[in-house]
Design a protein around this motif. Structure first.
Motif, PDB file in Angstrom:
ATOM      1  N   ARG A 160     -24.438 112.128 -18.037  1.00 24.12           N
ATOM      2  CA  ARG A 160     -25.616 112.277 -17.167  1.00 24.12           C
ATOM      3  C   ARG A 160     -25.430 111.523 -15.842  1.00 24.12           C
ATOM      4  O   ARG A 160     -26.380 111.047 -15.236  1.00 24.12           O
ATOM      5  N   ARG A 161     -24.196 111.437 -15.390  1.00 28.33           N
ATOM      6  CA  ARG A 161     -23.846 110.705 -14.168  1.00 28.33           C
ATOM      7  C   ARG A 161     -24.639 111.193 -12.947  1.00 28.33           C
ATOM      8  O   ARG A 161     -25.036 110.387 -12.103  1.00 28.33           O
ATOM      9  N   ASP A 162     -24.871 112.510 -12.854  1.00 26.29           N
ATOM     10  CA  ASP A 162     -25.589 113.049 -11.685  1.00 26.29           C
ATOM     11  C   ASP A 162     -27.003 112.470 -11.576  1.00 26.29           C
ATOM     12  O   ASP A 162     -27.491 112.199 -10.485  1.00 26.29           O
ATOM     13  N   MET A 219     -24.385 102.640 -18.627  1.00 29.77           N
ATOM     14  CA  MET A 219     -23.803 103.970 -18.769  1.00 29.77           C
ATOM     15  C   MET A 219     -22.625 103.869 -19.742  1.00 29.77           C
ATOM     16  O   MET A 219     -21.715 103.064 -19.533  1.00 29.77           O
ATOM     17  N   TYR A 220     -22.690 104.644 -20.818  1.00 29.68           N
ATOM     18  CA  TYR A 220     -21.668 104.504 -21.862  1.00 29.68           C
ATOM     19  C   TYR A 220     -20.983 105.843 -22.137  1.00 29.68           C
ATOM     20  O   TYR A 220     -21.483 106.908 -21.804  1.00 29.68           O
ATOM     21  N   GLN A 221     -19.823 105.726 -22.768  1.00 32.64           N
ATOM     22  CA  GLN A 221     -19.055 106.922 -23.126  1.00 32.64           C
ATOM     23  C   GLN A 221     -19.009 107.034 -24.642  1.00 32.64           C
ATOM     24  O   GLN A 221     -18.684 106.062 -25.331  1.00 32.64           O
ATOM     25  N   ALA A 275     -19.523 111.232  -2.848  1.00 31.17           N
ATOM     26  CA  ALA A 275     -20.733 111.804  -3.461  1.00 31.17           C
ATOM     27  C   ALA A 275     -21.998 111.421  -2.696  1.00 31.17           C
ATOM     28  O   ALA A 275     -23.000 112.138  -2.739  1.00 31.17           O
ATOM     29  N   LEU A 276     -21.963 110.268  -2.000  1.00 29.58           N
ATOM     30  CA  LEU A 276     -23.151 109.778  -1.289  1.00 29.58           C
ATOM     31  C   LEU A 276     -22.802 109.541   0.183  1.00 29.58           C
ATOM     32  O   LEU A 276     -22.749 108.399   0.659  1.00 29.58           O
ATOM     33  N   LEU A 298     -26.734 109.032 -10.073  1.00 31.13           N
ATOM     34  CA  LEU A 298     -26.548 109.097  -8.618  1.00 31.13           C
ATOM     35  C   LEU A 298     -27.882 109.368  -7.927  1.00 31.13           C
ATOM     36  O   LEU A 298     -28.181 108.812  -6.868  1.00 31.13           O
ATOM     37  N   GLY A 299     -28.698 110.205  -8.551  1.00 32.05           N
ATOM     38  CA  GLY A 299     -30.031 110.496  -8.005  1.00 32.05           C
ATOM     39  C   GLY A 299     -30.895 109.238  -7.959  1.00 32.05           C
ATOM     40  O   GLY A 299     -31.631 109.004  -6.991  1.00 32.05           O
ATOM     41  N   SER A 300     -30.794 108.389  -8.997  1.00 32.97           N
ATOM     42  CA  SER A 300     -31.558 107.135  -9.041  1.00 32.97           C
ATOM     43  C   SER A 300     -31.132 106.205  -7.914  1.00 32.97           C
ATOM     44  O   SER A 300     -31.965 105.534  -7.295  1.00 32.97           O
TER      45      SER A 300
END
Length: 699
Positions: free
Chosen positions: A474-476, A603-605, A520-521, A479-481
């Motif tokens: 849910r990386r996207d 954030m975990y994998q 990305a930003l 990035l939004g946050s």
């Protein structure tokens, strides 16, 4: 032959036929010494790690995965296979079934041992293989040999020293060692302890009727006695250290030369919390005494330890003494320097800065200011203990994150203070600070010679940090946050994962992440900081971030402690499953320093290991540093928790802080009585258990 050599000789062949190395002495002797086994008293307390049950043969049909098994039968197949790599495969069969045997590395002699048609006895841990149950690298012996009547001990060893040789050496030690009890009978009776000699003989040679479960779980009375002895020796050592410190002399820092502490208090733009005020008073009273303070100041991240240290420093400076504050990283030391300078320089205090990154030309004026006494407060990294640093009159030593320093480093700064105080045989006071709260059981066991102060409340106005667990997929959303926070004028951290195998890999990860985030930003000002950046560049990046010229700071764990940017309200920790619980808590403490609602995203994998899942759950469930510390202790054990595993000394070899709290309490009770009524027993006990370890505990 000297008694002290007997166990060593017992380990090898006849003296004339032993292999020797270039340094002289048999190879086996050298291996034993590598394990710290020199005298009979060392051998008797080199106790088994576990036991193997070789007293019975099991039918192959009854064996279970994960358990050790010993079976006997005929080898019906034996061959070397080359896929996926060269391996020796064999199959053993008895009346009830078959079992696969496998060797990844083997010698021709092992191959001959398991030729088809031979009857053998094998033992090892049963695994589930591709074709059914198997044992990898089993121990093989001749079938039909008499079975032992008792459990077989397995000892901690070193490469090249077989269990057989070690057992012979230990038996040699048992034959000549002094097994006299170091505890008075009255004490043993009170706590239900069996005699020392009985405990030692039981653990090295368990009788046939002993409970295997009690031995393995270390609940047998023999283990209880050994654990009590070990904890008692440790507590005796700490009590001796405390008594020795009370006999030492330190400068009484009464602040009589100036009203600096009062002026500092009046100048602060905030009020102390009740917890801070209480701790300041405790430290102030310690500094008035004529023996050295040795206090541990612990408080959660953001609880305000630095101002407490500043007030202690002000009292020392007002008494005509210098203060040295040493931090483990340059970023943390520099953060302290800036804060202390802002508070104390306007009040006329002269500060000096020392770090390894300063050039020789920059260091010289600092050295001169320190040596002349012009510099009253000296802040820095381990550069403070380099040979060229000489203090004028060092009365107070402050160590931040003290568990991150080596034993020698912690002692060295104090010794520099002793040198500066001259012929009066005075020793500086010492304040140890830790942002990793230490659970009560651990503090009572390992810091019994320390006075402990805890700042157990946060300053008002701090917003609680909301912790979120988010899968890497849910990386996207993450990035939004980041974009949402920055649009509101706030800042964020993005911490790159630890790569244990290589600092270079971690650095590369940070550089790559920085490049990807910039892409990305594109509308965002993205900065990068890591340990390999030149100091001047690191300072510039941190200054830009503090002053709002960087929106998102990509960082390695160099920001773990000491970074204080109130406008930063979002912390993203990538691959959070790779971090320890204390580190995660420290990193989360970088946000929540302002009045805005702050968020920490872990954030975990997937898939997560059981321990990683427990860590992340603990972070999600609580923000209380003391509760985090308690759970961290459960997960890691005391050696790793306190950062002393790298010292090469085990904190406790036999007892466990988590499971033996009752025994530890009894040992603490017994200390005063043993020292007062049975001093000879106390000395004998220390000789047996603490030889060469007092300095380690003292630091």
């Amino acid at each position: 032959m000297a008694a002290s050599q007997a166990p060593v000789r017992a380990a090898g062949k006849r003296p004339g036929r032993q292999a020797t190395d270039k340094k002289g002495g048999s190879l086996i002797e050298r291996k034993l010494q590598h394990l710290g086994l020199h005298q009979p008293s060392d051998f008797i307390v080199h106790l088994p790690l576990r036991y193997e049950d070789e007293t019975r043969i099991m039918p192959i049909a009854s064996i279970q995965v994960g358990a050790s098994a010993q079976v006997e039968g005929e080898i019906i197949r034996s061959e070397v296979q080359f896929r996926p790599r060269r391996q020796l495969h064999a199959t053993i069969q008895d009346d009830t079934g078959q079992l696969a045997l496998r060797w990844l590395n083997f010698y021709p002699s092992q191959q001959k041992q398991v030729e088809a048609g031979k009857r053998v006895r094998v033992r090892g841990e049963v695994r589930s293989g591709f074709g059914g149950y198997e044992i990898v690298h089993p121990k093989v012996s001749v079938a039909g040999m008499p079975l032992p009547t008792a459990l077989t001990p397995v000892y901690p060893t070193t490469d090249g020293l077989s269990q057989l040789s070690l057992r012979k050496a230990i038996d040699g030690g048992l034959a000549v060692a002094d097994l006299t009890d170091s505890l008075p009978g009255e004490l043993c009776e009170r706590y239900g302890l069996i005699p020392f000699a009985d405990a030692i003989r039981t653990l090295h040679h368990p009788p046939a009727n002993v409970s295997y479960a009690d031995l393995i779980e270390r609940e047998h009375p023999a283990w209880v006695r050994i654990k009590f002895d070990e904890l008692l020796a440790q507590q005796l050592s700490l009590a001796a250290a405390r008594a020795a410190r009370r006999r030492q002399r330190a400068p009484a820092l009464d602040g009589a030369q100036a009203d600096l502490p009062e002026r500092l208090m009046r100048s602060l733009p905030f009020s102390l919390t009740n917890a801070q005020a209480r701790v300041v008073k405790e430290i102030s009273q310690d500094l008035l005494r004529t023996f050295p303070m040795h206090r541990l100041l612990q408080g959660d991240v953001g609880s305000g330890k630095t101002i407490v240290a500043a007030l202690a420093a002000a009292q020392a400076i007002a008494s005509g003494c210098q203060v040295a504050m040493m931090a483990p990283t340059e970023i943390l030391a520099e953060q302290h320097f800036h804060k202390l300078r802002a508070w104390l320089e306007p009040l006329g205090v002269e500060l000096a800065w020392l770090s390894g990154s300063l050039s020789e030309k920059q260091r010289k004026p600092a050295f001169d200011k320190v040596a002349s006494g012009q510099a009253q407060l000296i802040v820095g990294t381990t550069a403070l203990i380099q040979e060229k640093v000489a203090f004028s009159r060092l009365g107070l030593v402050i160590l931040d994150e003290q568990h991150r320093f080596g034993v020698g480093q912690r002692l060295e700064l104090s010794r520099k203070g002793e040198e500066s105080l001259g012929e009066q045989a005075l020793i500086p006071h010492q304040l140890n600070m830790s942002a990793t709260p230490i659970p009560r059981t651990l503090a009572m066991t390992f810091f019994a010679d320390l006075d402990v102060s805890a700042i157990d409340e946060l300053p008002p106005g701090r917003s609680p940090v909301l912790t979120k667990l988010i899968a890497d997929a849910r990386r996207d959303e993450v990035l939004g946050s980041v974009m949402a926070e920055v649009r509101q004028g706030r800042q964020a951290y993005w911490v790159c994962p630890l790569v244990e195998e290589s600092e270079a890999l971690q650095l590369q990860t940070a550089v790559d992440t920085h490049a990807r985030l910039e892409q990305a930003l594109p509308d965002m000002r993205v900065g990068l900081i890591h340990g390999k950046l030149p100091t001047a560049e690191k300072q510039l990046v941190m200054q830009d971030f503090r002053e709002g010229r960087i929106d998102l700071l990509v960082a390695t764990t160099v920001i773990e402690v000491g970074v204080d940017v109130p406008n930063a309200s979002l912390m993203i920790i990538e691959h959070a499953e790779r971090f320890g619980l204390a580190q995660l808590h420290q990193l989360r403490g970088r946000v929540g320093r302002g009045s805005n609602q702050s968020i920490c995203v872990l954030m975990y994998q997937s898939p997560l290991s059981a321990i990683a899942r427990q860590r992340l759950r603990a972070m999600y469930e609580t923000a209380d540093g003391f509760e985090i510390a308690r759970r961290d202790l459960e997960l890691r054990g005391p050696g790793e928790f306190l950062g002393v595993r790298q010292s090469g000394q085990a904190l406790l070899r036999f007892a466990s802080i988590e499971t033996d709290a009752r025994i530890a309490e009894q040992a603490r009770e017994a200390v005063a009585e043993l020292r007062d009524r049975y001093p000879d027993h106390a000395q004998a006990h220390m000789r047996r258990w603490m030889r060469n370890k007092q300095d380690f505990l003292r630091s």
